[in-house]
Design a protein around this motif. Structure first.
Motif, PDB file in Angstrom:
ATOM      1  N   ILE A 126      22.370  25.645  80.736  1.00 62.20           N
ATOM      2  CA  ILE A 126      21.964  24.637  81.725  1.00 62.20           C
ATOM      3  C   ILE A 126      20.452  24.426  81.671  1.00 62.20           C
ATOM      4  O   ILE A 126      19.966  23.280  81.692  1.00 62.20           O
ATOM      5  N   LEU A 127      19.699  25.506  81.584  1.00 57.56           N
ATOM      6  CA  LEU A 127      18.241  25.386  81.489  1.00 57.56           C
ATOM      7  C   LEU A 127      17.843  24.612  80.234  1.00 57.56           C
ATOM      8  O   LEU A 127      16.942  23.760  80.278  1.00 57.56           O
ATOM      9  N   ARG A 128      18.525  24.885  79.134  1.00 57.80           N
ATOM     10  CA  ARG A 128      18.244  24.168  77.886  1.00 57.80           C
ATOM     11  C   ARG A 128      18.640  22.696  78.008  1.00 57.80           C
ATOM     12  O   ARG A 128      17.926  21.804  77.531  1.00 57.80           O
ATOM     13  N   ALA A 129      19.742  22.429  78.693  1.00 59.25           N
ATOM     14  CA  ALA A 129      20.177  21.049  78.900  1.00 59.25           C
ATOM     15  C   ALA A 129      19.138  20.262  79.686  1.00 59.25           C
ATOM     16  O   ALA A 129      18.858  19.090  79.384  1.00 59.25           O
ATOM     17  N   LEU A 130      18.567  20.883  80.702  1.00 58.57           N
ATOM     18  CA  LEU A 130      17.537  20.215  81.498  1.00 58.57           C
ATOM     19  C   LEU A 130      16.316  19.887  80.647  1.00 58.57           C
ATOM     20  O   LEU A 130      15.715  18.811  80.782  1.00 58.57           O
ATOM     21  N   GLU A 131      15.945  20.809  79.754  1.00 54.45           N
ATOM     22  CA  GLU A 131      14.807  20.562  78.866  1.00 54.45           C
ATOM     23  C   GLU A 131      15.051  19.335  77.992  1.00 54.45           C
ATOM     24  O   GLU A 131      14.180  18.454  77.878  1.00 54.45           O
ATOM     25  N   VAL A 132      16.218  19.274  77.371  1.00 51.56           N
ATOM     26  CA  VAL A 132      16.523  18.165  76.467  1.00 51.56           C
ATOM     27  C   VAL A 132      16.626  16.852  77.232  1.00 51.56           C
ATOM     28  O   VAL A 132      16.154  15.808  76.776  1.00 51.56           O
ATOM     29  N   ALA A 133      17.228  16.887  78.410  1.00 49.00           N
ATOM     30  CA  ALA A 133      17.360  15.670  79.218  1.00 49.00           C
ATOM     31  C   ALA A 133      15.996  15.111  79.599  1.00 49.00           C
ATOM     32  O   ALA A 133      15.790  13.888  79.582  1.00 49.00           O
ATOM     33  N   LYS A 134      15.061  15.993  79.920  1.00 44.82           N
ATOM     34  CA  LYS A 134      13.718  15.523  80.262  1.00 44.82           C
ATOM     35  C   LYS A 134      13.034  14.927  79.039  1.00 44.82           C
ATOM     36  O   LYS A 134      12.315  13.926  79.142  1.00 44.82           O
ATOM     37  N   GLU A 135      13.270  15.536  77.865  1.00 41.11           N
ATOM     38  CA  GLU A 135      12.727  14.989  76.620  1.00 41.11           C
ATOM     39  C   GLU A 135      13.296  13.601  76.338  1.00 41.11           C
ATOM     40  O   GLU A 135      12.625  12.760  75.726  1.00 41.11           O
ATOM     41  N   GLN A 136      14.543  13.375  76.774  1.00 44.34           N
ATOM     42  CA  GLN A 136      15.205  12.084  76.570  1.00 44.34           C
ATOM     43  C   GLN A 136      14.838  11.077  77.654  1.00 44.34           C
ATOM     44  O   GLN A 136      15.367   9.971  77.676  1.00 44.34           O
ATOM     45  N   ASP A 137      13.958  11.462  78.569  1.00 42.54           N
ATOM     46  CA  ASP A 137      13.527  10.603  79.677  1.00 42.54           C
ATOM     47  C   ASP A 137      14.703  10.224  80.590  1.00 42.54           C
ATOM     48  O   ASP A 137      14.820   9.087  81.041  1.00 42.54           O
ATOM     49  N   MET A 138      15.551  11.209  80.833  1.00 44.76           N
ATOM     50  CA  MET A 138      16.676  11.021  81.747  1.00 44.76           C
ATOM     51  C   MET A 138      16.302  11.523  83.139  1.00 44.76           C
ATOM     52  O   MET A 138      15.433  12.381  83.299  1.00 44.76           O
ATOM     53  N   LEU A 139      16.964  10.984  84.139  1.00 42.80           N
ATOM     54  CA  LEU A 139      16.869  11.528  85.489  1.00 42.80           C
ATOM     55  C   LEU A 139      17.630  12.847  85.511  1.00 42.80           C
ATOM     56  O   LEU A 139      18.763  12.927  85.010  1.00 42.80           O
TER      57      LEU A 139
END
Length: 207
Positions: free
Chosen positions: A144-157
């Motif tokens: 989950i922590l890794r998912a949040l990192e990638v989502a932020k890199e993708q400019d997702m909410l």
């Protein structure tokens, strides 16, 4: 850890009282938890996260949902509510449970690492303006922590739902919602409450 214990080995006189005791404890916990969930600061945080989610979907974003174990089941439930409906009929909205494909989960875990199970899905499907709704009762799930990192890199909410042990998640997502409890069942039930509220709001707005 006990293994091979069959329910039929439990004496009948223990079964009914065990259910009654757990129900009373659960009701008492929910009575207390409901008061905590109604605290104005937490209510405002849940409203803000839900409004951001709704705005993103109305603007054409896709909802990606992630969680482990019971939270994976909640993720499936949430995605189904947005694709289908919760309380009122409306047009379908794009939502994906990132744990839905057992083949993808096991392939990524085997070929890369379990920490990457959701991150790879986000890398494949996530776009700027999309939403990641992540759930971790402990706040320490590495995938989950890794998912949040990638989502932020993708400019997702990014929205993360957790319990009181996950208060250290502050700053890791745009919205961090903490259920004031250390009991996994109560935390997951509160997550269901919040996501149902958001689904209901979507149904009303998208009429």
């Amino acid at each position: 850890m006990p293994t091979g214990h069959a329910l039929h080995d439990v004496a009948p006189e223990r079964r009914g009282p065990a259910v009654a005791q757990r129900q009373q404890q659960g009701l008492a916990a929910w009575a207390q938890l409901s008061r905590s969930l109604a605290e104005p600061e937490l209510v405002a945080q849940v409203d803000a996260a839900g409004t951001a989610l709704l705005d993103a979907l109305v603007d054409g974003g896709t909802l990606l949902v992630a969680g482990n174990g019971g939270s994976a089941a909640i993720a499936s439930h949430v995605a189904a509510e947005f694709i289908g409906k919760c309380i009122l009929d409306r047009a379908p909205l794009p939502a994906v449970n990132l744990a839905e494909s057992l083949s993808s989960i096991t392939a990524v875990a085997n070929d890369y690492a379990y920490d990457e199970t959701f991150a790879r899905g986000i890398g494949a499907l996530g776009r700027p303006g999309d939403v990641l709704l992540a759930m971790s009762t402990s706040g320490a799930s590495r995938n989950i922590l890794r998912a949040l990192e990638v989502a932020k890199e993708q400019d997702m909410l990014t929205i993360v739902l957790t319990g009181s042990q996950g208060s250290g998640l502050a700053g890791r997502a745009d919205h961090v919602l903490v259920v004031p409890s250390t009991e996994t069942p109560r935390i997951q039930e509160a997550h269901m409450l919040w996501t149902h509220v958001w689904c209901e709001a979507v149904d009303v707005v998208c009429q």
